[in-house]
Design a protein around this motif. Sequence first.
Motif: not given
Length: 167
Positions: A17-21, A143-155
């Motif tokens: 998750i941190a890598d995706a962020i 169960f990770r939601n990669w779109d939500a993770i990336r959207a949060w990082a974009q915020e």
Amino acid sequence: MKVLVISASKHGATTEIADAITETLLASGIDADHRAPAEVGDLTEYDAVVIGSAIYTGRWLEPARRLIERQHAALEGLPVWLFSSGPVGDPLAPTEEPQDGVRLCRELKARQHVVFAGKLNASDLSWVERTITGMLKSPYGDFRNWDAIRAWAQEIATALMPGGETA
């Protein structure tokens, strides 16, 4: 702008998750590094910090908690975002907010704390962990939601840009 992303992970899912962020921040033009808590030293070269931890029995992992204790003064002077990783299943469980996430968000005056779904693979777990997850009837899967993770990082990236809004 330079951001440090820190993750405490027991079996690697929170690290992913941190890598995706980190990748999302880099793609947004933010200079970002990702480190484990034990690798974090001086924070003076960073303009913001994102800290995440896997959740076990409602708590952040000890390396993340120790990092925050050790770096508390430095973190108080920076924009900080927090994330927790752990609920699994459909619907996700547990539904309670992780106690450390809420407390640390308040103590650090963090901009935000979010909870992301986790991943649970039997092959990653010790015999004791498999016994506990079996007794709790915890479902295995990612169960990770990669779109939500990336959207949060974009915020976060948007908030850190000149004229960006605070997240």
